[in-house]
Design a protein around this motif. Structure first.
Motif, PDB file in Angstrom:
ATOM      1  N   SER A   1      40.325  55.500  37.880  1.00 18.10           N
ATOM      2  CA  SER A   1      40.553  54.064  36.842  1.00 18.10           C
ATOM      3  C   SER A   1      41.514  53.366  37.290  1.00 18.10           C
ATOM      4  O   SER A   1      42.553  53.686  37.222  1.00 18.10           O
ATOM      5  CB  SER A   1      41.019  54.929  35.584  1.00 18.10           C
ATOM      6  OG  SER A   1      40.110  55.755  35.189  1.00 18.10           O
ATOM      7  N   LYS A   2      41.153  52.277  38.138  1.00 13.72           N
ATOM      8  CA  LYS A   2      41.712  51.500  38.530  1.00 13.72           C
ATOM      9  C   LYS A   2      42.831  50.773  37.487  1.00 13.72           C
ATOM     10  O   LYS A   2      42.125  50.344  36.679  1.00 13.72           O
ATOM     11  CB  LYS A   2      41.047  50.279  39.348  1.00 13.72           C
ATOM     12  CG  LYS A   2      41.887  49.343  40.371  1.00 13.72           C
ATOM     13  CD  LYS A   2      41.232  48.736  41.478  1.00 13.72           C
ATOM     14  CE  LYS A   2      41.950  47.548  42.145  1.00 13.72           C
ATOM     15  NZ  LYS A   2      42.500  46.478  41.144  1.00 13.72           N
ATOM     16  N   GLY A   3      44.058  50.715  37.744  1.00 15.92           N
ATOM     17  CA  GLY A   3      45.005  49.929  36.654  1.00 15.92           C
ATOM     18  C   GLY A   3      45.516  50.902  35.805  1.00 15.92           C
ATOM     19  O   GLY A   3      46.446  50.429  34.982  1.00 15.92           O
TER      20      GLY A   3
ATOM     21  N   ARG B   1      44.570  56.760  39.065  1.00 18.97           N
ATOM     22  CA  ARG B   1      44.401  55.577  39.677  1.00 18.97           C
ATOM     23  C   ARG B   1      43.152  55.715  40.629  1.00 18.97           C
ATOM     24  O   ARG B   1      42.655  54.618  41.180  1.00 18.97           O
ATOM     25  CB  ARG B   1      45.531  55.009  40.172  1.00 18.97           C
ATOM     26  CG  ARG B   1      46.370  54.206  39.121  1.00 18.97           C
ATOM     27  CD  ARG B   1      47.869  54.163  39.279  1.00 18.97           C
ATOM     28  NE  ARG B   1      48.349  55.471  39.366  1.00 18.97           N
ATOM     29  CZ  ARG B   1      48.730  56.204  38.314  1.00 18.97           C
ATOM     30  NH1 ARG B   1      48.406  55.646  37.038  1.00 18.97           N
ATOM     31  NH2 ARG B   1      49.498  57.137  38.409  1.00 18.97           N
TER      32      ARG B   1
END
Lengths: 601, 259
Positions: free
Chosen positions: B144-146, B141
């Motif tokens: 890569s958000k989410g 995370r």
């Protein structure tokens, strides 16, 4: 007769028949079936609990508990546990219970039965240890490393010898349709397992397959698809063919249909593997062939569904009171749905959308939870009172299991259809300028997370149902008698003539070439009395069960104290020589059977 | 047909012969598999060769085995299908869709069956930057958000089993992968050298130090190699260096593009 009831009776207790030298008294090994039932329930719970955990890990990554309990390591634990441990032990229970009765013979070797049971459990335990540690081949449903693969082959061969040995010493000439499916299962799983597991070891727990790239992919999905076919379909069809007619007290709908659908199913299924590789680097012709045969497979699959469901013709009212039948009906219905969906997903244009998405997961679980799960539960609810010779503790709880489970499956499957189609559409969406509408993959992940929560709820409901069954089982077994001796039965002493019958007449008449008094009697009586819808749910194998208690006066009590309960209420036993055809359900079975023969001729 | 399946027909007779029944069943299940498999075995060696596709370096092979051990293939496919949307998403920078010829050394194949995460067949072209992968494995995370990927911090702590590499390469050679004898014997040294290079790269990019003997180096080497052989083929010139060496060299341009 006293001796006949000892549980330890090794095999045929010929000596017990001393008084009537022309009678064989023999017992069925029920202990091994009880073991397999225990194992089914225990591993079912564990496998599904792991399933629930990994279902939680998807929407909530914090549930990945370190190196050994992360999604990638646990996913094969889940699949192996539910396929080989839950469904595996379930089909072994079914096979060991029904084969003995359909052959009118105890299993070939008690030693082999035990070896099979403990060997299989040891394999499962070793899988549960090695997979979280990261020892895996990565090939789906064949993840176990080479030493365990060898152990699987050995145990399977012992199982095969035990099974075919039982067929060899059977007392019933004709093989009932359930046995055909067992034969196909045992042979094909052996071929698949060996074919797909060929590898060269690099160390004790690491090996590289002899196939590479495209070949490896083809072999893997030849295996993967047919593991579904011959581990999760054919043995469960065998289970259905035995237990469904028993529970419904009706003969199977159509003998002819069973022949046609058996042979077309075993022939066609094998071809369908490449449909798992549509649009990949696999040559296109192979994918097309796979698609073609998958679509053809629809019909034989539905042949099984029709034969199962229509067995209830004229008896649908029984559904109301029988949780066993309810389970079976839902199970068979899901079988029909997922075998319709399978061919659909194999069609290239559909596959282009569905492949790699959650739709596949939904499809698998409609088959696994619906068909394999509910057929297993139905069988267990049917076996519990018979194997433990007592009443089921709570019908209400069993019904609650049925409803919880059904709702669980629906939630699960609908959630996965939803998220699968969403993923497929988002991946391929373009905007008006011709650019990907969702160029960041993460957008398509975030979108389906709510569906992952719904799936988790569905899975938990299903698991809750299993817990109810465990409680019910525990309470039922608590009220079982302390001693559960193997039930004893009697049959004509002369081993049947295995010669090449001419196929005329029904087994029985051929069965008694030299009429010893008692045997002659058996033959003539069991003939018209397919009484025991019992052992021959079959359309017309009139002979099977019939002869079991249909013996001369001396024999009938061969059944020790216990066994008599081992049968379905109405089904069996004509205690006194004269009375035997007199009973209700039998009479109606009789009628059905006649109908069937008319149809067939 | 009728004679065969009627109630006293030929099938009824067959039901009395378990041995014959079993043999017939076996034959009918063998046909389909053989018809599909034999052409592949007979033909596969001659077609679809891609000259630039080379066996993995020892370190990449180790990385591939880590990829397998962690079950990355349960969520990531490695197979770009020949659709416009897949080529746009994954086939940039010369990768294109997946071809049979690139898989000849894949033992086992890792095409996968599920894309919970994105396809990785062209990962070396889309995200060649070593540091990104290190950070991503440590905490998905953070890059890569989410993301719903599990974290793999242990890869930054556990050491590579360099000494086991020779046995692995030898096994693969026995199966047909063309490793030179000296590569096999010096597998550990070769792998250490490559790991060292990647560790340096990570440091230069501002990442953690002391990673040169950690598992993450092998995995990064493997991920950086994905798709590069094929791109080399389409680049016209044959690739001279090992795929991963190339990977680190041209990293910068594409790294940002993909992000």
């Amino acid at each position: 007769m006293a001796q006949a009831s000892t549980a330890s009776a090794p095999t045929d207790m010929r000596s017990a028949g001393r008084e009537r030298s022309n009678i064989d008294i023999f017992t069925y090994d029920e202990k091994i079936v009880r073991y397999f039932v225990y194992a089914t329930v225990l591993w079912g719970f564990i496998g599904m609990a792991v399933g629930a955990l990994i279902a939680l890990q998807l929407p909530w990554p914090a549930a990945n508990l370190g190196e050994y309990l992360s999604f990638g390591r646990l996913r094969p634990v889940h699949t192996n546990a539910v396929i080989f441990a839950f469904a595996g032990n379930s089909i072994f229970a079914a096979i060991y219970y029904s084969t003995q009765r359909l052959c009118k013979a105890r299993m070939f070797s008690d030693w082999m039965s035990k070896f099979h049971f403990w060997g299989w459990q040891a394999i499962i335990v070793s899988a549960a240890i090695t997979l979280p540690l990261g020892y895996t081949t990565s090939k789906e449903y064949a993840e176990l490393e080479w030493p365990i693969d060898i152990a699987i082959a050995v145990v399977w061969i012992v199982f095969a010898i035990n099974f075919f040995g039982t067929l060899y010493k059977r007392r019933e000439k004709h093989l009932y349709v359930a046995l055909w499916f067992y034969i196909a299962t045992i042979v094909t799983v052996a071929v698949l397992h060996v074919g797909n597991s060929l590898a060269l070891p690099a160390s004790m727990l690491k090996s590289y397959p002899i196939y590479a790239g495209v070949q490896d992919a083809l072999v893997q999905w030849w295996y993967g698809h047919n593991a579904v076919a011959f581990f999760l379909t054919t043995p469960f069809l065998g289970l259905m063919y035995y237990f469904m007619p028993k529970a419904a007290e009706r003969p199977v709908f159509s003998y002819r249909l069973s022949i046609v659908h058996f042979w077309s199913l075993v022939f066609i299924y094998i071809w369908a593997g490449p449909h798992h590789l549509q649009y990949t680097s696999l040559p296109e012709w192979a994918g097309t062939l796979g698609m073609l045969f998958s679509v053809m497979l629809w019909m034989p699959s539905w042949g099984g569904m029709i034969n199962g469901l229509f067995t209830l013709r004229g008896a649908w009212h029984k559904l109301r009171d029988s949780v066993v039948l309810k389970m079976f009906v839902i199970g068979i219905t899901f079988y029909g749905m997922s075998t319709f969906e399978g061919p659909l997903l194999s069609i290239k244009s559909v596959n282009a959308l569905s492949h790699y998405t959650d739709w596949t997961i939904g499809h698998v679980h409609s088959g696994a939870l619906g068909w394999n799960g509910f057929m297993t539960f139905g069988m267990i609810y049917w076996l519990l009172p018979r194997l433990w010779r007592t009443e089921l503790w709570s019908q209400k709880l069993a019904n609650a299991h049925f409803w919880t489970g059904t709702i669980g499956i629906l939630l699960y499957v609908l959630a996965m259809y939803n998220s699968g189609i969403t993923q497929g559409l988002m991946w391929r969406a373009f905007d008006e300028a011709g650019n990907l509408m969702y160029p960041e993959f993460i957008e398509t992940v975030v979108q389906v997370i709510p569906m992952y929560w719904v799936r988790l709820i569905g899975g938990l409901l299903y698991l809750g149902g299993v817990v109810m069954m465990m409680a019910n089982m525990y309470m039922t077994i608590r009220s079982a008698p302390d001693e559960l001796p193997d039930p004893a039965f009697a049959a004509p002493r002369q081993p049947m003539n295995y010669g090449h019958g001419d196929g005329s007449g029904d087994g029985t008449s051929e069965q008694a070439p030299e009429p010893a008094p008692a045997r002659a009697r058996t033959a003539s009586e069991s003939d018209p009395v397919p009484t025991e819808a019992d052992d021959t749910p079959a359309t017309k194998k009139a002979s099977l069960p019939g002869s079991r208690k249909a013996e001369g006066p001396g024999t009938k009590k061969a059944e020790g104290p216990g066994p008599k309960k081992a049968e379905g209420p109405g089904t069996k036993k004509a205690q006194l020589p004269g009375s035997k055809k007199a009973k209700g359900p039998d009479a109606s079975d009789d009628a059905d059977d006649d109908d069937n023969e008319d149809d067939a001729s | 047909m009728g004679r065969f399946i009627k109630s006293n027909g030929m099938h009824r007779t067959l039901e009395g012969w378990p041995l014959v029944f079993t043999v017939l069943t076996t034959l009918s299940i063998l046909v389909g598999g053989l018809v599909e498999f034999l052409p592949l075995v007979l033909v596969n060696n001659s077609v679809d060769r891609i000259e630039t596709v080379e066996p993995w370096t020892p370190l990449e092979l180790e990385g591939r085995d880590i990829y397998i051990a962690e079950g990355c293939n349960t969520c990531h496919s490695q197979q770009v299908r020949p659709f416009r949307h897949e080529i746009e998403r994954y086939g940039q920078n010369g990768g294109g869709y997946s071809k049979a010829g690139e898989t000849v050394y894949e033992r086992p194949f890792l095409w996968g069956s599920k894309r919970t995460g994105p396809d990785l067949a062209r990962e070396g072209l889309l995200r060649p930057q070593a540091l990104w992968h290190v950070r991503h494995m440590e905490d998905p995370r953070s890059t890569s958000k989410g993301s719903i990927m599990p974290p793999y911090p242990h890869l930054l702590e556990k050491k590579i089993d360099f000494d086991g590499l020779t046995a692995k390469l030898r096994t693969l050679k026995r199966l047909g992968t063309p490793y030179a004898e000296e590569t096999i014997e010096n597998a550990a040294t070769i792998a250490r050298t490559q790991a060292k290079a990647i560790a340096t790269e990570v440091e230069e990019q501002g990442g953690p130090t002391d990673l040169e003997d950690k598992k993450i180096m092998a995995l990064v080497a493997y991920l950086q190699s994905l798709g590069t052989d094929v791109a080399a083929a389409s680049d016209a010139g044959p690739s001279d260096a090992g795929p991963s060496d190339a990977g680190s060299a041209e990293s910068d341009v594409t790294a940002d593009a993909s992000k």
